[in-house]
Scaffold this motif. Structure first.
Motif, PDB file in Angstrom:
ATOM      1  N   ARG A  34      44.634  24.019  25.083  1.00  0.00           N
ATOM      2  CA  ARG A  34      45.155  23.313  23.806  1.00  0.00           C
ATOM      3  C   ARG A  34      45.310  21.706  23.974  1.00  0.00           C
ATOM      4  O   ARG A  34      44.681  20.726  23.259  1.00  0.00           O
ATOM      5  CB  ARG A  34      46.413  23.728  23.211  1.00  0.00           C
ATOM      6  N   SER A  35      46.001  21.382  25.176  1.00  0.00           N
ATOM      7  CA  SER A  35      46.358  20.065  25.564  1.00  0.00           C
ATOM      8  C   SER A  35      45.004  19.245  25.985  1.00  0.00           C
ATOM      9  O   SER A  35      44.896  17.817  25.813  1.00  0.00           O
ATOM     10  CB  SER A  35      47.592  19.794  26.406  1.00  0.00           C
ATOM     11  N   GLY A  36      44.132  19.958  26.692  1.00  0.00           N
ATOM     12  CA  GLY A  36      43.038  19.479  27.393  1.00  0.00           C
ATOM     13  C   GLY A  36      43.280  18.534  28.515  1.00  0.00           C
ATOM     14  O   GLY A  36      42.278  17.878  28.919  1.00  0.00           O
ATOM     15  N   ARG A  37      44.302  19.095  29.201  1.00  0.00           N
ATOM     16  CA  ARG A  37      44.641  18.424  30.353  1.00  0.00           C
ATOM     17  C   ARG A  37      43.902  18.673  31.750  1.00  0.00           C
ATOM     18  O   ARG A  37      43.718  20.112  31.487  1.00  0.00           O
ATOM     19  CB  ARG A  37      46.106  18.523  30.694  1.00  0.00           C
ATOM     20  N   LYS A  38      43.497  17.851  32.696  1.00  0.00           N
ATOM     21  CA  LYS A  38      43.275  18.490  33.771  1.00  0.00           C
ATOM     22  C   LYS A  38      44.001  19.399  34.476  1.00  0.00           C
ATOM     23  O   LYS A  38      45.149  19.285  34.758  1.00  0.00           O
ATOM     24  CB  LYS A  38      42.656  17.322  34.637  1.00  0.00           C
ATOM     25  N   VAL A  39      43.326  20.638  34.918  1.00  0.00           N
ATOM     26  CA  VAL A  39      43.931  21.693  35.655  1.00  0.00           C
ATOM     27  C   VAL A  39      44.112  21.440  37.106  1.00  0.00           C
ATOM     28  O   VAL A  39      42.848  21.024  37.832  1.00  0.00           O
ATOM     29  CB  VAL A  39      43.470  22.870  35.407  1.00  0.00           C
ATOM     30  N   LYS A  40      45.235  21.291  37.721  1.00  0.00           N
ATOM     31  CA  LYS A  40      45.375  20.952  39.375  1.00  0.00           C
ATOM     32  C   LYS A  40      45.806  22.027  39.984  1.00  0.00           C
ATOM     33  O   LYS A  40      45.327  22.358  41.141  1.00  0.00           O
ATOM     34  CB  LYS A  40      46.507  19.736  39.505  1.00  0.00           C
ATOM     35  N   SER A  41      46.440  23.371  39.449  1.00  0.00           N
ATOM     36  CA  SER A  41      46.905  24.364  40.027  1.00  0.00           C
ATOM     37  C   SER A  41      45.913  25.481  40.192  1.00  0.00           C
ATOM     38  O   SER A  41      45.115  25.669  39.287  1.00  0.00           O
ATOM     39  CB  SER A  41      48.276  24.822  39.673  1.00  0.00           C
ATOM     40  N   LYS A  42      45.848  26.223  41.594  1.00  0.00           N
ATOM     41  CA  LYS A  42      44.982  27.298  41.676  1.00  0.00           C
ATOM     42  C   LYS A  42      45.233  28.629  40.764  1.00  0.00           C
ATOM     43  O   LYS A  42      44.407  28.967  40.284  1.00  0.00           O
ATOM     44  CB  LYS A  42      45.152  27.821  43.071  1.00  0.00           C
ATOM     45  N   LYS A  43      46.667  28.462  40.425  1.00  0.00           N
ATOM     46  CA  LYS A  43      47.227  29.846  39.745  1.00  0.00           C
ATOM     47  C   LYS A  43      46.784  29.696  38.440  1.00  0.00           C
ATOM     48  O   LYS A  43      46.397  30.518  37.673  1.00  0.00           O
ATOM     49  CB  LYS A  43      48.705  29.513  39.785  1.00  0.00           C
ATOM     50  N   GLN A  44      46.794  28.329  37.888  1.00  0.00           N
ATOM     51  CA  GLN A  44      46.426  27.958  36.395  1.00  0.00           C
ATOM     52  C   GLN A  44      44.962  28.425  36.413  1.00  0.00           C
ATOM     53  O   GLN A  44      44.200  28.699  35.411  1.00  0.00           O
ATOM     54  CB  GLN A  44      46.671  26.679  35.981  1.00  0.00           C
ATOM     55  N   ALA A  45      44.137  28.014  37.405  1.00  0.00           N
ATOM     56  CA  ALA A  45      42.666  27.939  37.316  1.00  0.00           C
ATOM     57  C   ALA A  45      42.439  29.718  37.413  1.00  0.00           C
ATOM     58  O   ALA A  45      41.435  29.931  36.538  1.00  0.00           O
ATOM     59  CB  ALA A  45      42.111  27.424  38.454  1.00  0.00           C
ATOM     60  N   ILE A  46      43.076  30.423  38.058  1.00  0.00           N
ATOM     61  CA  ILE A  46      42.886  31.697  38.058  1.00  0.00           C
ATOM     62  C   ILE A  46      42.975  32.501  36.749  1.00  0.00           C
ATOM     63  O   ILE A  46      42.242  33.363  36.335  1.00  0.00           O
ATOM     64  CB  ILE A  46      43.591  32.449  39.292  1.00  0.00           C
ATOM     65  N   ALA A  47      44.089  31.881  36.224  1.00  0.00           N
ATOM     66  CA  ALA A  47      44.557  32.437  34.894  1.00  0.00           C
ATOM     67  C   ALA A  47      43.505  32.151  33.613  1.00  0.00           C
ATOM     68  O   ALA A  47      43.228  33.121  32.957  1.00  0.00           O
ATOM     69  CB  ALA A  47      45.902  31.886  34.426  1.00  0.00           C
ATOM     70  N   ILE A  48      43.075  30.941  33.741  1.00  0.00           N
ATOM     71  CA  ILE A  48      42.035  30.655  32.805  1.00  0.00           C
ATOM     72  C   ILE A  48      40.823  31.221  32.920  1.00  0.00           C
ATOM     73  O   ILE A  48      40.290  32.051  31.936  1.00  0.00           O
ATOM     74  CB  ILE A  48      41.779  29.228  32.917  1.00  0.00           C
ATOM     75  N   GLY A  49      40.592  31.704  34.312  1.00  0.00           N
ATOM     76  CA  GLY A  49      39.257  32.561  34.522  1.00  0.00           C
ATOM     77  C   GLY A  49      39.392  33.894  34.061  1.00  0.00           C
ATOM     78  O   GLY A  49      38.585  34.646  33.634  1.00  0.00           O
ATOM     79  N   LEU A  50      40.732  34.510  34.237  1.00  0.00           N
ATOM     80  CA  LEU A  50      40.943  36.004  33.867  1.00  0.00           C
ATOM     81  C   LEU A  50      41.079  35.910  32.230  1.00  0.00           C
ATOM     82  O   LEU A  50      40.659  36.932  31.624  1.00  0.00           O
ATOM     83  CB  LEU A  50      42.212  36.331  34.258  1.00  0.00           C
ATOM     84  N   SER A  51      41.571  34.833  31.534  1.00  0.00           N
ATOM     85  CA  SER A  51      41.558  35.143  30.238  1.00  0.00           C
ATOM     86  C   SER A  51      40.162  34.942  29.453  1.00  0.00           C
ATOM     87  O   SER A  51      39.864  35.514  28.538  1.00  0.00           O
ATOM     88  CB  SER A  51      42.555  34.049  29.543  1.00  0.00           C
ATOM     89  N   GLU A  52      39.241  34.087  30.288  1.00  0.00           N
ATOM     90  CA  GLU A  52      37.829  34.137  29.747  1.00  0.00           C
ATOM     91  C   GLU A  52      37.125  35.523  29.827  1.00  0.00           C
ATOM     92  O   GLU A  52      36.399  35.748  28.904  1.00  0.00           O
ATOM     93  CB  GLU A  52      37.092  33.029  30.395  1.00  0.00           C
ATOM     94  N   ALA A  53      37.625  36.080  30.986  1.00  0.00           N
ATOM     95  CA  ALA A  53      36.956  37.234  31.422  1.00  0.00           C
ATOM     96  C   ALA A  53      37.430  38.368  30.373  1.00  0.00           C
ATOM     97  O   ALA A  53      36.691  39.091  29.848  1.00  0.00           O
ATOM     98  CB  ALA A  53      37.185  37.789  32.768  1.00  0.00           C
ATOM     99  N   ARG A  54      38.735  38.327  29.841  1.00  0.00           N
ATOM    100  CA  ARG A  54      39.259  39.346  28.916  1.00  0.00           C
ATOM    101  C   ARG A  54      38.477  39.119  27.630  1.00  0.00           C
ATOM    102  O   ARG A  54      38.062  39.956  26.920  1.00  0.00           O
ATOM    103  CB  ARG A  54      40.879  38.897  28.645  1.00  0.00           C
ATOM    104  N   LYS A  55      38.113  37.891  26.979  1.00  0.00           N
ATOM    105  CA  LYS A  55      37.459  37.481  26.017  1.00  0.00           C
ATOM    106  C   LYS A  55      36.131  37.937  25.890  1.00  0.00           C
ATOM    107  O   LYS A  55      35.708  38.461  24.975  1.00  0.00           O
ATOM    108  CB  LYS A  55      37.801  35.656  25.689  1.00  0.00           C
TER     109      LYS A  55
END
Length: 69
Positions: A34-55
């Protein structure tokens, strides 16, 4: 005794999505939703990848819900 084959928790497609998100994070091009901010943490990157996979319908365990007290 023969060992029982272990079932995968995450599909290969999900692993690819997470790997792609991690590469994008390292390159500095991965942005949060939503915010469009740059992702810096590994945990957040993993969460984004998993949510894309769920979709996409890949085999990924359900999100863990937090308990309300």
């Amino acid at each position: 005794m023969a060992k029982k084959a272990k079932k995968r928790k995450y599909s290969k497609g999900a692993a690819k999505k997470v790997g792609r998100a991690m590469k994008k994070r390292k390159a500095g091009t991965l942005r949060s939703g939503r915010s469009g901010r740059k992702v810096k943490s590994k945990k957040q990157a993993i969460a984004i990848g998993l949510s894309e996979a769920r979709k996409k319908g890949a085999k990924v365990p359900k999100k863990k819900r937090s308990k309300k007290s």
